[in-house]
Design an enzyme around this catalytic site. Structure first.
Site, PDB file in Angstrom:
ATOM      1  N   GLU A  92       3.681   0.865   2.816  1.00 33.69           N
ATOM      2  CA  GLU A  92       3.293   1.800   4.279  1.00 33.69           C
ATOM      3  C   GLU A  92       3.846   1.532   5.435  1.00 33.69           C
ATOM      4  O   GLU A  92       3.945   0.283   5.736  1.00 33.69           O
ATOM      5  CB  GLU A  92       1.774   2.074   4.297  1.00 33.69           C
ATOM      6  CG  GLU A  92       0.963   2.830   3.234  1.00 33.69           C
ATOM      7  CD  GLU A  92      -0.652   2.885   3.513  1.00 33.69           C
ATOM      8  OE1 GLU A  92      -0.962   2.756   4.700  1.00 33.69           O
ATOM      9  OE2 GLU A  92      -1.375   2.911   2.569  1.00 33.69           O
ATOM     10  N   ARG A 152       4.324   7.034  -4.042  1.00 34.42           N
ATOM     11  CA  ARG A 152       3.190   6.162  -4.220  1.00 34.42           C
ATOM     12  C   ARG A 152       2.023   6.936  -3.944  1.00 34.42           C
ATOM     13  O   ARG A 152       1.737   7.610  -2.872  1.00 34.42           O
ATOM     14  CB  ARG A 152       3.336   4.944  -3.158  1.00 34.42           C
ATOM     15  CG  ARG A 152       1.961   4.191  -3.003  1.00 34.42           C
ATOM     16  CD  ARG A 152       2.134   3.078  -2.114  1.00 34.42           C
ATOM     17  NE  ARG A 152       0.584   2.092  -1.958  1.00 34.42           N
ATOM     18  CZ  ARG A 152      -0.184   2.183  -1.197  1.00 34.42           C
ATOM     19  NH1 ARG A 152       0.274   2.592   0.157  1.00 34.42           N
ATOM     20  NH2 ARG A 152      -1.202   1.547  -1.042  1.00 34.42           N
ATOM     21  N   TYR A 203       1.632  -1.487  10.533  1.00 37.67           N
ATOM     22  CA  TYR A 203       1.874  -0.205  11.533  1.00 37.67           C
ATOM     23  C   TYR A 203       2.019  -1.081  12.861  1.00 37.67           C
ATOM     24  O   TYR A 203       2.703  -0.474  13.607  1.00 37.67           O
ATOM     25  CB  TYR A 203       0.368   0.552  11.350  1.00 37.67           C
ATOM     26  CG  TYR A 203       0.093   1.298  10.385  1.00 37.67           C
ATOM     27  CD1 TYR A 203       0.840   2.442  10.145  1.00 37.67           C
ATOM     28  CD2 TYR A 203      -0.315   0.950   9.080  1.00 37.67           C
ATOM     29  CE1 TYR A 203       0.790   3.519   9.139  1.00 37.67           C
ATOM     30  CE2 TYR A 203      -0.412   1.579   8.185  1.00 37.67           C
ATOM     31  CZ  TYR A 203       0.197   2.931   7.923  1.00 37.67           C
ATOM     32  OH  TYR A 203      -0.072   3.510   6.785  1.00 37.67           O
ATOM     33  N   HIS A 209      -7.975   3.173  -3.560  1.00 37.91           N
ATOM     34  CA  HIS A 209      -7.742   3.568  -2.356  1.00 37.91           C
ATOM     35  C   HIS A 209      -8.834   3.920  -1.647  1.00 37.91           C
ATOM     36  O   HIS A 209      -8.941   5.089  -1.281  1.00 37.91           O
ATOM     37  CB  HIS A 209      -6.457   4.440  -2.126  1.00 37.91           C
ATOM     38  CG  HIS A 209      -5.689   4.571  -0.930  1.00 37.91           C
ATOM     39  ND1 HIS A 209      -4.216   4.175  -0.800  1.00 37.91           N
ATOM     40  CD2 HIS A 209      -6.090   4.561   0.495  1.00 37.91           C
ATOM     41  CE1 HIS A 209      -4.020   4.192   0.819  1.00 37.91           C
ATOM     42  NE2 HIS A 209      -5.316   4.129   1.336  1.00 37.91           N
ATOM     43  N   GLU A 221      -5.225  -2.568   0.619  1.00 37.50           N
ATOM     44  CA  GLU A 221      -6.069  -2.977   1.815  1.00 37.50           C
ATOM     45  C   GLU A 221      -7.454  -3.281   1.768  1.00 37.50           C
ATOM     46  O   GLU A 221      -8.176  -2.778   2.394  1.00 37.50           O
ATOM     47  CB  GLU A 221      -5.563  -2.011   3.074  1.00 37.50           C
ATOM     48  CG  GLU A 221      -4.473  -1.648   3.277  1.00 37.50           C
ATOM     49  CD  GLU A 221      -4.362  -0.690   4.358  1.00 37.50           C
ATOM     50  OE1 GLU A 221      -5.205  -0.024   4.861  1.00 37.50           O
ATOM     51  OE2 GLU A 221      -3.114  -0.562   4.840  1.00 37.50           O
ATOM     52  N   ASN A 241       1.844  -3.362   4.071  1.00 36.37           N
ATOM     53  CA  ASN A 241       1.540  -2.230   5.144  1.00 36.37           C
ATOM     54  C   ASN A 241       1.504  -2.632   6.435  1.00 36.37           C
ATOM     55  O   ASN A 241       0.699  -3.574   6.797  1.00 36.37           O
ATOM     56  CB  ASN A 241       0.098  -1.428   4.658  1.00 36.37           C
ATOM     57  CG  ASN A 241       0.074  -0.720   3.391  1.00 36.37           C
ATOM     58  OD1 ASN A 241       1.066  -0.602   2.500  1.00 36.37           O
ATOM     59  ND2 ASN A 241      -1.091  -0.202   2.925  1.00 36.37           N
TER      60      ASN A 241
END
Ligand code: PNW
Length: 442
Positions: free
Chosen positions: A352, A81, A297, A124, A169, A295
């Site tokens: 991600e 990616r 985290y 991005h 995002e 994504n």
């Protein structure tokens, strides 16, 4: 403990895609051969980037890309990616930058040769500065400029792309960039965030129509970041605060994409905080998605607060990565299961997931066992969600290699491959070796 796919997991199936991810501004360098972007400008604003660094060289991927692709191949992953830099393929006057375009075509050809699927992100965060000078994402016209750019790229890349993500995002672009100003273009004001978000989502919808026409064979969708919101206590006020934060940060993006409307909290926004929604916009935004990129985290914990309605609570310091983000794998299972319950989801990719850790080489070796543990527990969390019926099709480690970590500069290292910025030498960390072994043993 070794990095392993959980027992009896559908991730053992060859259909399940494992990959690694990067983005253009964070790795490419050679900034003088493309248009200047909002991140170039932001990097040259004093105090914006903790170490005062910029993306002028980064990982110099433009020089080293062939070696980087062999490196990716050596890991045994099925997909890569990466993102396309808008200002590298188009000049300010809208003409094609043939050298920039050729770079991506060569990269795609090389990936194809090695049987690595290309997951292309079209935006991005690196908006050409020229567009920012006309208002950037606060200007509705930027959405139409994006549509044009996507048209050019998707025609040029014809047949070479497995999956397109329109945006990465949009919450980060809108909220961090236009509401609190800690990311480029560094604008702050409550009146801006939701306006920028609407134009980003409109850009996504317009791009989906173009992709549907130019590249119906690829998996076309969007990548969102999610942070499940938890209450700091069992007090009703804190529970309400967490719910409200969840509406603003998570549902604000996914709900219009899937259901064609913003969350009900839109009615409570003061008129000057409202987005400018024109007739037909919501239908464009709700274009059918082939996939949703998630994504993840960390989670976020909130408490109530008089002035602001909700306030983020700092996590306990013993369980955080170098970013100060809490390590909370259960949040990933819960997030996926909850989303699947609330929405009719398309297939999901974890686009991600990863961690910044303190990994300085010791005698040339980087034994990042904390990162290995992070991947282990998060893969198990994905597996838990899959066993509860969430249709997850792939997982991408963030990131292939250490790179420019936005406002954090080069101090935070997310790579499974170590980059020595003096020599541009790449060294596999223990996590990369274990990722490779995990895939070999599949
Ligand atoms: C993502 N937050 O950014 C980006 O997609 C990557 O480019 C980046 O390197 C990676 O995560 C690590 O930061 C985020 O404040 C930035 O919650 C900030 C947040 C979330 C994601």
């Amino acid at each position: 403990k070794q990095l392993t796919i959980p027992d009896n997991s559908m991730m053992n199936d060859w259909q399940f895609i494992f990959g690694v991810a990067t983005s253009a501004f964070q790795i490419e360098g050679q900034s003088s051969t493309r248009q200047s972007t909002i991140w170039d400008t932001f990097c040259h604003t004093s105090g914006a980037i903790v170490d005062g660094s910029n993306g002028d060289v980064a990982c110099d991927h433009l020089t080293h890309w062939r070696d980087d692709v062999s490196l990716i191949d050596s890991l045994g992953v099925g997909a890569y990616r990466f993102s396309v830099s808008w200002g590298r393929v188009l000049n300010h006057d809208g003409s094609v930058n043939t050298k920039g375009m050729q770079f991506y075509l060569d990269l795609l050809t090389e990936l194809e040769k090695r049987n690595i699927k290309a997951f292309v992100t079209l935006y991005h965060w690196d908006l050409p500065q020229a567009l920012e000078n006309n208002g950037g994402w606060l200007n509705r016209e930027t959405a139409f400029a994006f549509e044009q750019y996507v048209d050019v790229v998707s025609k040029a890349f014809k047949g070479k792309v497995y999956s397109y993500a329109t945006l990465n995002e949009p919450w980060c672009s809108a909220y961090l960039g236009y509401e609190i100003g800690i990311h480029a273009p560094g604008i702050s004001g409550k009146q801006y965030g939701k306006k920028a978000a609407h134009h980003l989502l409109l850009a996504h919808g317009l791009a989906m129509q173009v992709l549907q026409k130019n590249s119906p064979e690829s998996q076309n969708g969007i990548v969102l970041n999610f942070s499940p919101c938890f209450a700091a206590s069992t007090n009703q006020a804190d529970i309400d605060a967490a719910k409200l934060a969840d509406q603003h940060f998570n549902h604000w993006y996914i709900k219009p994409l899937i259901e064609g409307k913003y969350p009900d909290i839109i009615d409570a926004l003061s008129p000057d905080h409202q987005p400018d929604i024109k007739v037909g916009d919501m239908d464009i935004i709700a274009a059918n998605l082939d996939f949703l990129g998630v994504n993840y985290y960390s989670r976020s914990v909130y408490r109530s607060c008089e002035q602001d309605e909700f306030k983020l609570v700092a996590p306990a310091t013993f369980s955080v990565t170098q970013m100060g983000w809490e390590i909370y794998p259960q949040g990933l299972s819960k997030l996926l299961i909850d989303l699947n319950k609330h929405y009719t989801l398309p297939p999901v990719y974890i686009t991600e997931n990863g961690a910044a850790m303190n990994d300085e080489p010791i005698q040339g070796k980087i034994i990042d066992l904390d990162r290995v543990a992070y991947f282990n527990t998060h893969l198990a969390a994905v597996d838990t969600a899959m066993k509860q019926g969430v249709d997850v099709r792939g997982y991408f480690a963030w990131s292939l290699m250490d790179n420019f970590e936005w406002a954090e500069g080069y101090e935070k290292r997310f790579g499974i491959v170590y980059v020595d910025y003096q020599t541009q030498q790449r060294t596999l960390k223990e996590s990369a070796k274990q990722y490779r072994n995990m895939l070999l043993n599949r």
